[in-house]
Scaffold this motif. Structure first.
Motif, mmCIF file in Angstrom:
data_model
loop_
_atom_site.group_PDB
_atom_site.id
_atom_site.type_symbol
_atom_site.label_atom_id
_atom_site.label_comp_id
_atom_site.label_asym_id
_atom_site.label_seq_id
_atom_site.Cartn_x
_atom_site.Cartn_y
_atom_site.Cartn_z
ATOM 1 N N GLN A 52 -77.484 7.328 -7.894
ATOM 2 C CA GLN A 52 -76.042 7.465 -7.732
ATOM 3 C C GLN A 52 -75.327 7.178 -9.049
ATOM 4 O O GLN A 52 -75.509 6.117 -9.646
ATOM 5 C CB GLN A 52 -75.549 6.513 -6.640
ATOM 6 N N ILE A 53 -74.520 8.141 -9.497
ATOM 7 C CA ILE A 53 -73.760 8.023 -10.735
ATOM 8 C C ILE A 53 -72.367 7.538 -10.396
ATOM 9 O O ILE A 53 -71.587 8.235 -9.731
ATOM 10 C CB ILE A 53 -73.704 9.375 -11.488
ATOM 11 N N GLU A 54 -72.015 6.321 -10.871
ATOM 12 C CA GLU A 54 -70.761 5.704 -10.454
ATOM 13 C C GLU A 54 -69.926 5.160 -11.610
ATOM 14 O O GLU A 54 -68.908 4.496 -11.369
ATOM 15 C CB GLU A 54 -71.037 4.564 -9.477
ATOM 16 N N ASN A 55 -70.333 5.422 -12.842
ATOM 17 C CA ASN A 55 -69.513 4.944 -13.953
ATOM 18 C C ASN A 55 -69.725 5.836 -15.171
ATOM 19 O O ASN A 55 -70.591 6.721 -15.186
ATOM 20 C CB ASN A 55 -69.810 3.477 -14.285
ATOM 21 N N ALA A 60 -62.623 3.743 -10.918
ATOM 22 C CA ALA A 60 -62.324 2.451 -11.535
ATOM 23 C C ALA A 60 -62.904 2.372 -12.936
ATOM 24 O O ALA A 60 -62.278 1.818 -13.850
ATOM 25 C CB ALA A 60 -62.882 1.321 -10.666
ATOM 26 N N SER A 61 -64.091 2.952 -13.131
ATOM 27 C CA SER A 61 -64.769 2.902 -14.423
ATOM 28 C C SER A 61 -63.950 3.556 -15.527
ATOM 29 O O SER A 61 -63.924 3.070 -16.663
ATOM 30 C CB SER A 61 -66.133 3.578 -14.314
ATOM 31 N N ILE A 62 -63.294 4.659 -15.203
ATOM 32 C CA ILE A 62 -62.541 5.386 -16.234
ATOM 33 C C ILE A 62 -61.041 5.128 -16.151
ATOM 34 O O ILE A 62 -60.264 5.759 -16.859
ATOM 35 C CB ILE A 62 -62.828 6.897 -16.174
ATOM 36 N N ASN A 63 -60.648 4.235 -15.235
ATOM 37 C CA ASN A 63 -59.232 3.876 -15.083
ATOM 38 C C ASN A 63 -58.392 5.066 -14.642
ATOM 39 O O ASN A 63 -57.274 5.281 -15.120
ATOM 40 C CB ASN A 63 -58.673 3.285 -16.381
#
Length: 330
Positions: free
Chosen positions: A152-155, A184-187
């Motif tokens: 799973q790619i999440e950030n 959330a990772s990329i704002n």
């Protein structure tokens, strides 16, 4: 930053033999909290292609250990039919991951199809899980390499490294997009997971989805879109699912039974398209035969068909066959 246990990530990896095929139907991938006995029981009767029993976000820290044992019991004694059975463990940066894997795989390995690894940031994390699975399988006398991995790619870091992640193990079956943590990772300026952020006139997810899709297809893997959290808004779910399906995604997470039918419909070829693909294959086989003139291309109605047409058609037919579709006309 170390993103996987050093002894596992840097050790000599035992590579399992890949399965003959890992392209299973995954139109609808149902999330089931591993700590909720009622949901574990109800999920068995639902029409999702895949269920994943969740030890990560759906389980509070205080119940993660007990949830492992509920999941083992559900896998061993539940009636799951033809569903793909997956367990999502906690990510490698937590203290729970290795015990999640050991408890579930030792306890119910023969009843488990895949382990889903969340928040994957680099290929070392996949390799670490691969090695741990191999050690358990050998210790328990299970078939080595049968249990697959879903990454799973999440950030942002995971997306940057997605090519290496997708090539990290022959156990890999899918690359999954996790939109909530990624936002959330990329704002990203939105609080509605899966919806477009205000102020951006184009599709803010297009690059992310295509990047994951290219890495998946380059390694013969499936690509799965993540959840749509407005579970009562089936129209909104259908809209974002249609976007992913149009790009070529194989399926999408579902969080509520009401989303299952929509996912199964959106990620299946239409009967019309399936029948037309079969006609293309028939016409191409005829035109390239001696009886048909041994031609490289021909006309099917107003459409010219050639080898490229055959390749597109055969992909659609195989997808339909995985979803148990049959031809309705000659």
């Amino acid at each position: 930053m170390t993103t996987a246990p050093a002894a596992l990530a840097s050790g000599a990896q035992t590579i399992p033999a890949p399965a003959a095929t890992r392209l299973r139907p995954r139109r609808s991938c149902l999330a089931v909290p591993g700590s909720n006995l009622r949901f574990l029981q109800k999920a068995q009767s639902l029409a999702a292609d895949q269920v994943f029993l969740d030890l990560e976000d759906a389980c509070a820290p205080l119940v993660k250990e007990s949830a492992r044992h509920l999941i083992v019991d559900a896998l061993n004694h539940g009636e799951w039919g033809g569903k793909i059975r997956v367990v999502r463990v906690n990510d490698w940066t937590t203290q729970w991951t290795y015990r999640d894997v050991v408890t579930v795989v030792e306890g119910a390995g023969p009843k488990l199809d895949c382990v889903m690894l969340p928040k994957v940031q680099d290929d070392a994390q996949v390799k670490a899980l691969d090695l741990l699975l191999t050690q358990i399988e050998k210790t328990m006398g299970f078939e080595v390499g049968r249990i697959g991995i879903e990454a799973q790619i999440e950030n942002a870091r995971g997306l940057v490294n997605v090519d290496a992640i997708a090539a990290a193990s022959p156990r890999l079956e899918t690359i999954v997009f996790g939109p909530a943590d990624f936002m959330a990772s990329i704002n990203m300026k939105s609080l509605v997971v899966g919806e477009q952020p205000p102020g951006y006139p184009a599709d803010a997810y297009h690059y992310i989805l295509m990047r994951i899709l290219m890495a998946a297809r380059a390694n013969d893997l499936q690509a799965i879109d993540g959840p749509y959290l407005q579970i009562r808004n089936v129209g909104g779910f259908r809209e974002v699912a249609t976007r992913a399906a149009a790009l070529g995604y194989d399926g999408k997470w579902v969080l509520h039974p009401d989303q299952i039918a929509a996912a199964n419909e959106v990620f299946s070829p239409s009967q019309q398209d399936y029948d037309h693909a079969e006609l293309i294959l028939d016409a191409y086989e005829w035109c390239t035969s001696e009886a048909g003139g041994a031609k490289g291309s021909d006309m099917l109605g107003d459409e010219m068909i050639d080898e490229a047409s055959r390749k597109v058609a055969i992909k659609l037919v195989k997808k339909g066959e995985r979803n148990r579709m049959t031809r309705s006309k000659n």
